[in-house]
Design an enzyme around this catalytic site. Structure first.
Site: not given
Ligand SMILES: NC(=O)c1ccc[n+]([C@@H]2O[C@H](COP(=O)([O-])OP(=O)(O)OC[C@H]3O[C@@H](n4cnc5c(N)ncnc54)[C@H](OP(=O)(O)O)[C@@H]3O)[C@@H](O)[C@H]2O)c1
Length: 300
Positions: A47, A71-73, A112, A136, A140, A161
């Site tokens: 965690d 991350a909190y996404t 992001t 958000y 970040k 995206w």
């Molecule tokens: N998705 C996009 O389009 C996008 C765009 C730009 C940047 N990003 C960045 O890319 C990175 C990865 O994003 P993603 O889309 O892969 O995110 P994601 O699918 O939401 O995955 C985040 C993971 O972190 C876990 N998590 C939650 N709370 C946690 C904690 N306290 N300790 C450890 N793990 C925890 C989540 O578990 P739960 O699901 O159980 O909560 C989930 O498995 C992030 O930094 C995000 O800001 C994403």
């Protein structure tokens, strides 16, 4: 020279991954499992909001590289859950940066286009001024500041995206709507570029190979709006008859989608190109590749 198995193990770098059950974390785990001894962790194993736990897990595994994907996404929920978003994004990243500093690991993490206000006419460069519009985006940016302040060695990739085989994305929600026979109302005034998680993992590998440090922008090449993106997806998946209506950001119901979004979040890949000598492939090619080969277990 004769190599013992022990020496071979030592030569294979160790990589710790956080958020390894997420959209990007799963792809990073799959991609790097060949070249590294990988330890995938998610909430249950590490965690990241606990500084003690980060220190314990990094100290126990002693990775050369930590790829921090946790991350909190949920961009809209973050507007109502500011504290939760900052705790996970800002404090969680600071905790990982502190553990990396203590155990001399390279920290690789992601940010992001939401750190920008989206008012620029041209693609954002890494050193352009930041001005996030949403909770958000601010959380970040606070994470970025923690990385710069704490981690002596880091690689931070700003991206946008994301889509890929291991989680929900714009692609899955559009195709699910089409399958249910629903009309797709999609904004046409928000511009950016889709990014395939496989290509992002490959970009991390290339930057690790060159020994790059600091901030890099990465997305697939080209530019589109969510409306054009949806039309492209439907046309290439046999759902071309699905009605798609272009709406503007001002038409979006604020109670359902409260987070303001950057209208023009395009990221310049010039620095990445100079560092690695390669250009990302175009988003259309990456999406077609994903549609043909990358979908794992449908769109759920
Ligand atoms: N998705 C996009 O389009 C996008 C765009 C730009 C940047 N990003 C960045 O890319 C990175 C990865 O994003 P993603 O889309 O892969 O995110 P994601 O699918 O939401 O995955 C985040 C993971 O972190 C876990 N998590 C939650 N709370 C946690 C904690 N306290 N300790 C450890 N793990 C925890 C989540 O578990 P739960 O699901 O159980 O909560 C989930 O498995 C992030 O930094 C995000 O800001 C994403």
């Amino acid at each position: 020279m004769h190599r013992t198995p022990h020496m071979r193990t030592q030569r294979m770098g160790r990589m710790l991954i956080t958020g390894a059950n997420g959209l990007l974390g799963k792809e990073i785990t799959r991609y790097f499992s060949k070249g590294y001894k990988v330890l995938p962790t998610d909430l249950a194993e590490c965690d990241v909001t606990s500084a003690k736990e980060c220190m314990r897990v990094v100290g126990g595994f002693r990775p050369e590289v930590v790829v921090h994907c946790a991350a909190y996404t949920d961009v809209d929920r973050a507007e109502r859950e500011k504290e939760a978003a900052f705790t996970l994004n800002a404090d969680g990243t600071r905790n990982m940066a502190l553990a990396c500093r203590e155990h001399r690991s390279l920290l690789v993490t992601f940010s992001t286009d939401y750190v920008f206000d989206g008012a620029s006419e041209r693609p954002y460069a890494e050193d352009d001024p930041v001005d996030p519009l949403s909770v958000y985006g601010r959380s970040k940016l606070a994470a970025e500041e923690a990385v710069r302040e704490v981690a002596p060695h880091f690689l931070l990739l700003r991206t946008q995206w994301l889509f890929g085989a291991h989680g929900r994305s714009f692609i899955s929600s559009i195709l699910e709507r089409a399958e249910r026979g629903e009309e797709c109302k999609v904004v046409s005034d928000q511009k950016g570029a889709p990014t395939y998680t496989r290509d992002l993992a490959d970009a991390v590998r290339r930057l690790l190979d060159t020994g790059a440090r600091g901030i890099f922008h990465f997305s697939n090449e080209g530019e589109t709006s969510f409306f054009e993106y949806a039309a492209f997806l439907l046309a290439h998946t046999g759902w071309g008859e699905t009605p798609v209506t272009a709406i503007s950001t001002s038409d979006i119901p604020r109670d359902l989608y409260p987070a303001p979004r950057p209208l023009h979040g395009l990221l310049s890949k010039e620095k990445y190109r100079k560092e690695t000598g390669v250009s990302p492939r175009r988003w259309e090619d990456a999406v077609l590749d994903y549609l043909q080969t990358g979908i794992e277990g449908g769109h759920a």
